[in-house]
Enzyme design. Structure first.
Site, PDB file in Angstrom:
ATOM      1  N   ASP A  60       0.812  -1.216   0.000  1.00 12.93           N
ATOM      2  CA  ASP A  60       0.000   0.000   0.000  1.00 12.93           C
ATOM      3  C   ASP A  60       0.847   1.268   0.000  1.00 12.93           C
ATOM      4  O   ASP A  60       2.005   1.264   0.417  1.00 12.93           O
ATOM      5  CB  ASP A  60      -0.882   0.031   1.257  1.00 12.93           C
ATOM      6  CG  ASP A  60      -2.096  -0.861   1.145  1.00 12.93           C
ATOM      7  OD1 ASP A  60      -2.143  -1.703   0.226  1.00 12.93           O
ATOM      8  OD2 ASP A  60      -3.001  -0.721   1.995  1.00 12.93           O
ATOM      9  N   HIS A 115      -5.962   3.099  -4.299  1.00 14.57           N
ATOM     10  CA  HIS A 115      -5.941   3.292  -2.838  1.00 14.57           C
ATOM     11  C   HIS A 115      -6.300   4.740  -2.508  1.00 14.57           C
ATOM     12  O   HIS A 115      -5.807   5.295  -1.525  1.00 14.57           O
ATOM     13  CB  HIS A 115      -4.552   2.929  -2.302  1.00 14.57           C
ATOM     14  CG  HIS A 115      -4.490   2.676  -0.831  1.00 14.57           C
ATOM     15  ND1 HIS A 115      -5.452   1.986  -0.132  1.00 14.57           N
ATOM     16  CD2 HIS A 115      -3.546   3.028   0.098  1.00 14.57           C
ATOM     17  CE1 HIS A 115      -5.109   1.909   1.133  1.00 14.57           C
ATOM     18  NE2 HIS A 115      -3.966   2.556   1.314  1.00 14.57           N
ATOM     19  N   HIS A 119      -5.232   9.285   0.379  1.00 16.62           N
ATOM     20  CA  HIS A 119      -5.221   8.398   1.548  1.00 16.62           C
ATOM     21  C   HIS A 119      -6.092   8.945   2.676  1.00 16.62           C
ATOM     22  O   HIS A 119      -5.763   8.852   3.867  1.00 16.62           O
ATOM     23  CB  HIS A 119      -3.794   8.172   2.057  1.00 16.62           C
ATOM     24  CG  HIS A 119      -3.620   6.894   2.822  1.00 16.62           C
ATOM     25  ND1 HIS A 119      -3.801   6.816   4.194  1.00 16.62           N
ATOM     26  CD2 HIS A 119      -3.298   5.641   2.432  1.00 16.62           C
ATOM     27  CE1 HIS A 119      -3.577   5.581   4.597  1.00 16.62           C
ATOM     28  NE2 HIS A 119      -3.273   4.841   3.545  1.00 16.62           N
ATOM     29  N   HIS A 212       3.816  -2.175   3.151  1.00 18.73           N
ATOM     30  CA  HIS A 212       3.836  -0.802   2.632  1.00 18.73           C
ATOM     31  C   HIS A 212       5.158  -0.539   1.915  1.00 18.73           C
ATOM     32  O   HIS A 212       6.219  -0.547   2.554  1.00 18.73           O
ATOM     33  CB  HIS A 212       3.636   0.200   3.774  1.00 18.73           C
ATOM     34  CG  HIS A 212       2.312   0.048   4.457  1.00 18.73           C
ATOM     35  ND1 HIS A 212       2.076  -0.941   5.395  1.00 18.73           N
ATOM     36  CD2 HIS A 212       1.153   0.737   4.317  1.00 18.73           C
ATOM     37  CE1 HIS A 212       0.824  -0.851   5.810  1.00 18.73           C
ATOM     38  NE2 HIS A 212       0.243   0.160   5.178  1.00 18.73           N
TER      39      HIS A 212
END
Length: 284
Positions: A60, A115, A119, A212
């Site tokens: 991510d 995504h 964020h 991540h």
């Protein structure tokens, strides 16, 4: 089960990029998908197809000009195809290194997914902001990568009725996770490795791993996780135990085609240059 349909132009990289077939597949998948179910189901990618413990690698918050190439190097070394859930403002950051990173991700057969744009917590912001986060993020990543997106993950894994409705309107379902070492939070390599390897060692199901690719600790922990996985499977083979199988992102897309499309999709894929060899490398 979460429908993990993606445009195969993404899944099979450059070969699919040279044809409109991948886009046709994505359109069919979107039309035939069901509305999002209540909640984020677990296991996040459905039950194990092999009957063995399985792991899907997902990353991510990138792309990172510094750390994402190092993650790609490690995945390439271990022949793993992952899912990269990107943030729109990162994909269109203006950093001169990012376009080449995006091209590499596609070329090497990984999946690019949405995504959001910045964020944001989609269940806390106003509805107009949440909608813009989903749509603008998708558009930005598509512009930057040249690839249509179907897969989505909400920041923080948040769930609320409004978000589920917004995703259902877009024929999009959330891909959650099963293992979260929270390396982004504590920054501890040993803690990350211990959590992931310990969880995998105890598992008998399919698991989606959340990492991540914007964090140095991820780059530090990933080699040890992958080396442990190789060694663990050698040990299991000697003892006659089930291996831990890596779920390859393109193979997962093919596996979860809507019923009735598998044979047709196979015929389509066979006509895409180099795809037979790609499938031979990625199928469990």
């Amino acid at each position: 089960m979460v429908r993990l349909a993606i445009d195969l132009r993404i899944a099979f990289g450059a070969a699919a990029r040279q044809t409109s077939i991948g886009l046709a597949i994505a359109c069919v998948l979107a039309v035939t998908s069901s509305a999002a179910a209540k909640g984020w189901p677990t296991p996040a990618a459905g039950p194990s197809a092999s009957g063995d413990p399985e792991i899907l690698f997902t990353f991510d918050d990138g792309p990172s000009p510094v750390h994402t190439p190092k993650v790609l190097d490690l995945l390439k070394k271990h022949h793993i195809k992952a899912v990269f859930f990107m943030v729109g403002e990162m994909a269109e950051s203006g950093n001169k290194k990012v376009p080449a990173i995006l091209q590499r991700i596609v070329r090497e057969g990984h999946v690019i997914a949405n995504h959001t744009m910045t964020h944001a917590d989609l269940c806390r912001v106003k509805e107009a902001k949440a909608v813009a986060e989903i749509d603008d993020g998708k558009a930005a990543i598509e512009r930057a990568s040249g690839m249509p997106l179907v897969w989505f993950r909400a920041p923080f894994g948040v769930r609320c009725d409004r978000l589920e409705a917004e995703l259902a309107e877009r024929n999009t379902q959330h891909m959650h996770w099963d293992f979260d070492p929270q390396e982004w939070k504590h920054g501890d390599k040993a803690k990350t490795v211990d959590y992931v390897t310990g969880s995998l060692a105890r598992s008998s199901a399919r698991n989606v791993l959340l990492l991540h690719d914007i964090k140095a600790v991820t780059v530090e922990a990933l080699p040890e996780i992958l080396s442990w996985l190789d060694a663990e499977n050698v040990r299991r083979a000697k003892e006659g135990k089930r291996p831990i199988r890596v779920v390859q992102a393109p193979a997962l897309a093919v596996e979860q085609f809507p019923k009735g499309l598998t044979t047709w999709a196979g015929d389509v894929l066979d006509r895409m240059r180099g795809v037979r060899a790609d499938l031979a490398r990625v199928l469990p």
